[in-house]
Design a protein around this motif. Structure first.
Motif, short mmCIF file in Angstrom:
data_model
loop_
_atom_site.label_atom_id
_atom_site.label_comp_id
_atom_site.label_asym_id
_atom_site.label_seq_id
_atom_site.Cartn_x
_atom_site.Cartn_y
_atom_site.Cartn_z
N ASP A 41 0.75 -1.22 -0.82
CA ASP A 41 -0.04 -0.45 -0.23
C ASP A 41 0.91 1.42 0.31
N ASP A 42 2.70 0.94 -0.40
CA ASP A 42 3.62 1.89 -0.38
C ASP A 42 4.59 2.24 -0.51
N PHE A 43 4.74 2.67 -1.61
CA PHE A 43 6.55 2.51 -1.80
C PHE A 43 7.85 1.57 -1.00
N THR A 44 7.57 2.90 0.36
CA THR A 44 8.47 1.95 0.94
C THR A 44 8.28 0.56 1.55
N GLY A 45 7.24 0.62 1.75
CA GLY A 45 7.03 -0.69 2.07
C GLY A 45 7.14 -2.01 0.63
N ALA A 46 6.76 -1.18 0.19
CA ALA A 46 6.96 -2.42 -0.91
C ALA A 46 8.57 -2.99 -1.50
N SER B 75 -2.13 3.49 -1.94
CA SER B 75 -3.57 3.78 -1.65
C SER B 75 -3.68 3.52 0.01
N ARG B 76 -2.39 4.19 0.44
CA ARG B 76 -2.51 3.27 2.34
C ARG B 76 -3.50 4.83 2.31
N SER B 77 -3.78 5.97 2.45
CA SER B 77 -4.25 7.15 2.62
C SER B 77 -4.95 7.70 1.40
N PHE C 267 -1.17 -9.19 1.61
CA PHE C 267 -1.41 -7.51 1.02
C PHE C 267 -0.07 -7.18 1.99
N LYS C 268 0.62 -6.65 1.99
CA LYS C 268 2.19 -5.72 3.13
C LYS C 268 1.30 -4.54 2.72
N TYR C 269 0.82 -4.16 4.38
CA TYR C 269 0.92 -2.94 5.14
C TYR C 269 1.39 -2.39 5.89
N CYS C 270 0.94 -1.82 6.63
CA CYS C 270 2.77 -0.89 7.52
C CYS C 270 3.32 -1.81 9.29
N SER C 271 4.44 -1.92 9.35
CA SER C 271 4.30 -2.89 10.89
C SER C 271 4.07 -1.89 11.32
N THR C 272 3.55 0.06 11.78
CA THR C 272 2.90 0.09 12.68
C THR C 272 0.43 0.74 12.33
N PHE C 273 0.84 -0.73 11.31
CA PHE C 273 -0.60 -0.72 10.86
C PHE C 273 -1.14 0.75 9.97
N ASP C 274 -0.73 1.92 10.89
CA ASP C 274 -1.59 2.75 9.86
C ASP C 274 -1.99 3.08 9.29
N SER C 275 -3.72 2.70 9.54
CA SER C 275 -4.87 2.97 9.14
C SER C 275 -5.73 3.32 10.55
N GLY D 6 10.50 8.32 3.78
CA GLY D 6 8.60 9.02 4.07
C GLY D 6 8.09 7.87 3.60
N GLY D 7 6.95 7.07 3.50
CA GLY D 7 6.75 6.07 2.73
C GLY D 7 5.39 7.40 1.84
N GLU D 8 4.38 8.36 1.78
CA GLU D 8 3.66 8.99 1.22
C GLU D 8 4.89 9.51 0.45
N LEU E 109 14.49 4.40 -0.38
CA LEU E 109 13.10 4.83 0.03
C LEU E 109 13.29 3.95 1.76
N LYS E 110 13.33 5.38 2.70
CA LYS E 110 13.23 4.42 3.46
C LYS E 110 11.70 4.98 4.73
N SER E 111 11.63 3.65 5.38
CA SER E 111 10.05 3.87 5.40
C SER E 111 10.51 5.27 6.90
N GLY E 112 9.31 5.50 7.28
CA GLY E 112 9.33 6.93 8.25
C GLY E 112 10.73 6.31 9.12
N ASN E 113 10.15 4.99 10.11
CA ASN E 113 10.42 4.49 11.37
C ASN E 113 11.67 3.71 11.50
N PHE E 114 12.11 3.26 10.21
CA PHE E 114 13.48 2.76 10.34
C PHE E 114 15.11 3.13 9.50
O1 LIG Z 1 6.05 -1.82 7.30
C1 LIG Z 1 6.77 -1.14 7.85
O2 LIG Z 1 6.87 -0.12 8.73
C2 LIG Z 1 6.97 -0.17 6.44
O3 LIG Z 1 7.08 -0.88 5.25
C3 LIG Z 1 6.29 0.80 5.95
O4 LIG Z 1 5.06 0.31 5.53
C4 LIG Z 1 6.38 1.78 6.77
O5 LIG Z 1 5.71 3.06 6.11
P1 LIG Z 1 6.19 4.51 6.12
O6 LIG Z 1 6.58 4.76 7.32
O7 LIG Z 1 4.90 5.31 5.54
O8 LIG Z 1 7.62 4.67 5.57
#
Ligand SMILES: O=C(O)[C@@H](O)C(=O)COP(=O)(O)O
Ligand SMILES: Nc1ncnc2c1ncn2[C@@H]1O[C@H](COP(=O)(O)OP(=O)(O)O)[C@@H](O)[C@H]1O
Length: 415
Positions: free
Chosen positions: A7-12, A50-52, A79-87, A356-358, A396-401
């Motif tokens: 659902d986003d590119f960093t997640g992908a 598609s996350r937001s 279906f890959k979504y965020c490890s912090t659920f972000d939803s 950042g994902g977005e 593409l660095k996920s926000g918290n990684f």
């Molecule tokens: O699963 C994860 O934490 C990441 O792959 C992810 O989706 C992070 O999203 P963003 O923090 O919005 O980059």
């Protein structure tokens, strides 16, 4: 073949990287392709933004992705979504999961955002980030999806059609047969989704063993990694693209406001030139992107890559959002990053590090490559990517990684 809808590119790139590290030859596509893929792979990851998005759009894009993956011969889907659920309650994870289940003629799946290597664990259905409950972590202040609840069952109940049950740690720790039995029991009781506890990797390995027959799996990259390990028979590493030794012109674009990115930005400022992207300017100054571009170009030959960042701590973010409106502010920032990235690519920048994902999603959509081959990991869940059609590299660095020194470390690697 495994087909992943992210659902986003960093997640992908996160899941693509774990699949690659665990022995699957993987390609990451930019959106839903219009042509068949003309290479032999074990897994295809489709990146969506598609996350937001509005729910209908997210559902429609995910179904298109599913259709295309089916035509490529994929048999199991993730279906890959965020490890912090972000939803939040209005989020897309429930509706997209429901639509994918229906399209596949299935009635049951698992919910597994756990990614223990990066501190995301699930216990009694509650999601933790390190030692904190999700809603007590920095995610409570997320600019788009502020997470105010850590209970995955409640979160799913608020946004999905069916009921969500729990496979608790006590069952998971007894092994794959017990997890299977518990999943069957939940199905018989009319549950449509099961949150599965995972406090460390061994539970993800167990879960991967228990769900080999599940047509649709949903979660973070942690479970994906263990599914890949099973599918590849435990091979590792050999599928990442071979690094070359040159580091081309590099830029860092940071639009994440996560706690980790704030630390990374602050740390990197000691070493490199940086420029704060001002929301007011993006809204009022038609020449702003040109000014940013000229500034970046001036610094491209510095020892460390120049960084343009919108990243701010939570209090400052709240102030900005109150002044301009959250959506208007984030849209303006994303557009500015997209235009800047395009100009820099046209100038000859070959290495883009985005945070950042977005932010990463909009930049990659703008640059418009067909997709990416996957390179070595800079940090768990953040690989170097190489565009399929030309030697342009992205991280593409996920926000918290990543750790504090992520931006410098990434540049030090041979890609
Ligand atoms: O699963 C994860 O934490 C990441 O792959 C992810 O989706 C992070 O999203 P963003 O923090 O919005 O980059
Ligand atoms: N200074 C700021 N003011 C308002 N919104 C911001 C600011 N900086 C970033 N944003 C927006 O916040 C969102 C951050 O989301 P994202 O890029 O996904 O980061 P993360 O991966 O940390 O979630 C983006 O839409 C971005 O444009």
């Amino acid at each position: 073949m495994l087909g992943v809808i992210a659902d986003d590119f960093t997640g992908a790139s996160d899941i693509a990287s774990f699949l690659t590290e665990n022995g699957l030859k993987t390609v990451q596509m930019n959106g839903v392709p219009t042509q068949p893929l003309n290479e032999q792979v074990d897994a295809i990851v489709i990146s969506l933004k598609s996350r937001s998005n509005p729910v209908q759009q997210a559902v429609q894009q995910s179904l298109q992705a599913l259709d295309w993956l089916k035509t490529q011969g994929c048999e199991q889907f993730y279906f890959k979504y965020c490890s912090t659920f972000d939803s939040t309650a209005k989020g897309n994870i429930g509706p997209v999961t429901d639509a994918l289940l229906e399209a596949l003629g299935e009635t049951f799946t698992v919910i597994s955002p756990a990614l223990p290597v990066n501190g995301r664990t699930i216990f009694n259905g509650y999601l933790f980030v390190g030692e904190q409950l999700l809603n007590e972590s920095g995610m409570r202040n997320h600019p788009i999806t502020p997470m105010k609840d850590a209970n995955l069952i409640r979160l799913m109940d608020a946004q999905a059609q069916g009921k969500t049950g729990l496979v608790a740690y006590a069952d998971v720790s007894q092994g794959a047969n017990q997890v299977k039995a518990r999943l069957t029991e939940l199905q018989q009781q009319g549950y449509r989704y099961a949150v599965v506890d995972a406090v460390d990797n061994s539970q993800l390995a167990t879960l991967a063993e228990a769900i080999t027959d599940l047509k649709l799996v949903t979660g973070g990259s942690g479970l994906g990694a263990y599914m890949a390990a099973r599918l590849s028979g435990g091979q590792t590493g050999k599928n990442a693209f071979a690094p070359t030794s040159t580091r081309g012109k590099t830029v860092i674009l940071s639009g994440s406001c996560s706690l980790m990115t704030n630390q990374q930005v602050e740390y990197y400022q000691q070493y490199a030139a940086s420029y704060w992207l001002d929301v007011a300017q993006t809204l009022n100054n038609p020449n702003y992107v040109e000014e940013l571009y000229q500034w970046v170009v001036k610094h491209l030959d510095d020892e460390f890559a120049p960084m343009v960042y919108a990243t701010v701590p939570a209090e400052k973010l709240a102030q900005i959002q109150q002044q301009f409106g959250a959506e208007k502010a984030s849209h303006a920032i994303e557009q500015a990053f997209a235009k800047l990235a395009q100009k820099l690519k046209d100038y000859g920048v070959t290495h883009f590090i985005t945070a950042g994902g977005e932010t990463s999603s909009i930049v990659v959509q703008q640059l418009g490559f067909q997709g990416f081959h996957i390179g070595k990991q800079i940090a768990p869940g953040v690989p170097w990517l190489k565009a399929i059609e030309q030697p342009i590299f992205l991280a593409l660095k996920s926000g918290n990684f990543g750790c504090k020194d992520f931006f410098r470390f990434a540049q030090g690697m041979a890609v």
